[in-house]
Design a protein around this motif. Structure first.
Motif, mmCIF file in Angstrom:
data_model
loop_
_atom_site.group_PDB
_atom_site.id
_atom_site.type_symbol
_atom_site.label_atom_id
_atom_site.label_comp_id
_atom_site.label_asym_id
_atom_site.label_seq_id
_atom_site.Cartn_x
_atom_site.Cartn_y
_atom_site.Cartn_z
ATOM 1 N N UNK A 149 0.811 -1.219 0.000
ATOM 2 C CA UNK A 149 0.000 0.000 0.000
ATOM 3 C C UNK A 149 0.847 1.272 0.000
ATOM 4 N N UNK A 150 2.147 1.140 0.223
ATOM 5 C CA UNK A 150 3.050 2.291 0.148
ATOM 6 C C UNK A 150 2.831 3.080 -1.134
ATOM 7 N N UNK A 151 2.640 2.365 -2.261
ATOM 8 C CA UNK A 151 2.612 3.050 -3.550
ATOM 9 C C UNK A 151 1.283 3.727 -3.835
ATOM 10 N N UNK A 152 0.187 3.226 -3.306
ATOM 11 C CA UNK A 152 -1.070 3.955 -3.461
ATOM 12 C C UNK A 152 -1.032 5.244 -2.650
ATOM 13 N N UNK A 153 -0.407 5.187 -1.487
ATOM 14 C CA UNK A 153 -0.253 6.393 -0.663
ATOM 15 C C UNK A 153 0.631 7.406 -1.378
ATOM 16 N N UNK A 154 1.760 6.938 -1.917
ATOM 17 C CA UNK A 154 2.666 7.839 -2.628
ATOM 18 C C UNK A 154 1.996 8.422 -3.875
ATOM 19 N N UNK A 155 1.203 7.612 -4.570
ATOM 20 C CA UNK A 155 0.531 8.101 -5.770
ATOM 21 C C UNK A 155 -0.452 9.216 -5.426
ATOM 22 N N UNK A 156 -1.196 9.052 -4.339
ATOM 23 C CA UNK A 156 -2.129 10.108 -3.920
ATOM 24 C C UNK A 156 -1.382 11.376 -3.545
ATOM 25 N N UNK A 157 -0.279 11.219 -2.838
ATOM 26 C CA UNK A 157 0.521 12.384 -2.449
ATOM 27 C C UNK A 157 1.084 13.096 -3.679
ATOM 28 N N UNK A 158 1.498 12.317 -4.671
ATOM 29 C CA UNK A 158 2.050 12.916 -5.881
ATOM 30 C C UNK A 158 0.999 13.720 -6.629
ATOM 31 N N UNK A 159 -0.197 13.160 -6.765
ATOM 32 C CA UNK A 159 -1.266 13.882 -7.458
ATOM 33 C C UNK A 159 -1.557 15.203 -6.752
ATOM 34 N N UNK A 160 -1.632 15.155 -5.438
ATOM 35 C CA UNK A 160 -1.889 16.381 -4.674
ATOM 36 C C UNK A 160 -0.760 17.391 -4.867
ATOM 37 N N UNK A 161 0.485 16.907 -4.825
ATOM 38 C CA UNK A 161 1.635 17.809 -4.985
ATOM 39 C C UNK A 161 1.662 18.426 -6.370
ATOM 40 N N UNK A 162 1.297 17.654 -7.381
ATOM 41 C CA UNK A 162 1.280 18.182 -8.746
ATOM 42 C C UNK A 162 0.272 19.323 -8.893
ATOM 43 N N UNK A 163 -0.796 19.264 -8.139
ATOM 44 C CA UNK A 163 -1.835 20.273 -8.237
ATOM 45 C C UNK A 163 -1.449 21.587 -7.557
#
Length: 278
Positions: free
Chosen positions: A220-234
């Protein structure tokens, strides 16, 4: 052993972490490694620290021991184990940005160096314990990685390796579309299977005391990181610049591939506990 179609070396690994330093600290955190969930109710920070505790427990660290963190990143794991187990830690990283961050967050007994593990300069039999959390993957010569660990450890010394591993006997499409691209995008010169690691460890002189596959507890590390990345990109212009236009941008955008690799079983996460004979 999975080898990418584009050769990777230590300079490429260093450049990867130096350029993406703001992204990694924002998206992955200071430890730059997976979290380990036991109940599923832990926060990401608690899960990351749980992996560090698991490593410390397997090493059976004793107060006053000299230890080595192989591929220490920002030094967070070294600091945590030094404080909780009262040991001294020498950490090595290829990344100048990581070494700079570690120098700005000093802890007594922790000494971080900008240095390649394969040319580490440490004395023979100088450490009681060593660990490599998700750093062996970046080693150009994995057999030399184990040989150096065996040389640096004193008789009776312990080594714990947490490693990204390829599924044993992975099918052709998993190799082509998941494992080989993950190696290329993540600057991994190669990705071994469990059997590869055990063979190299024994060839270097280690006894294999234990192996645990914790893939389901870290995925689940990568789903968490993916969500954080999307937020950071915005919200963060610098993150957008690095993720969409940087030299290593392909690495940042590979999170969906990592999620799929775990879900299909193409990629495994193993913890090896090794020892050097007395």
């Amino acid at each position: 052993m999975i080898v990418p179609d584009v050769s990777q070396n230590a300079a490429a690994v260093a450049d990867h972490y130096d350029e993406l330093d703001p992204v990694y600290r924002r998206v992955w955190g200071e430890h730059v490694h997976h979290g380990l969930w036991a109940t599923g109710r832990e926060t990401p920070a608690e899960a990351v620290e749980a992996l560090v505790h698991a490593v410390g427990d397997r090493l059976r660290l004793m107060p006053g021991e000299a230890c080595v963190d192989i591929g220490c990143g920002y030094g967070s794991t070294a600091r945590q184990l030094a404080l909780t187990h009262k040991v001294s830690v020498t950490g090595l990283t290829l990344s100048a940005e990581q070494a700079r961050y570690a120098a700005a967050h000093p802890v007594p007994g922790v000494d971080i160096h900008l240095r390649d593990w394969l040319a580490n300069g440490l004395s023979d039999a100088s450490a009681a314990a060593a660990w490599a959390i998700e750093s062996s993957e970046h080693m150009v010569d994995k057999q030399a990685f184990f040989a150096e660990a065996h040389r640096v450890l004193a008789p009776g010394g312990r080594l714990v390796v947490c490693a990204w591993l390829a599924e044993t006997g992975a099918s052709g499409w998993k190799v082509r579309h998941l494992l080989e691209p993950i190696c290329r995008e993540g600057r991994l010169p190669s990705m071994g299977m469990r059997e590869d690691y055990e063979a190299m460890a024994m060839a270097a002189g280690f006894a294999i005391d234990d192996y645990e596959d914790v893939s389901q507890r870290v995925a689940r590390t990568w789903t968490i990181c993916a969500r954080r990345l999307v937020k950071a990109l915005l919200v963060d212009r610098e993150i957008r610049r690095l993720a969409l236009g940087g030299r290593n941008r392909i690495s940042v955008l590979s999170f969906p591939r990592l999620i799929l690799a775990y879900r299909t079983g193409a990629m495994r996460y193993g913890i090896f506990t090794l020892s050097k004979a007395r």
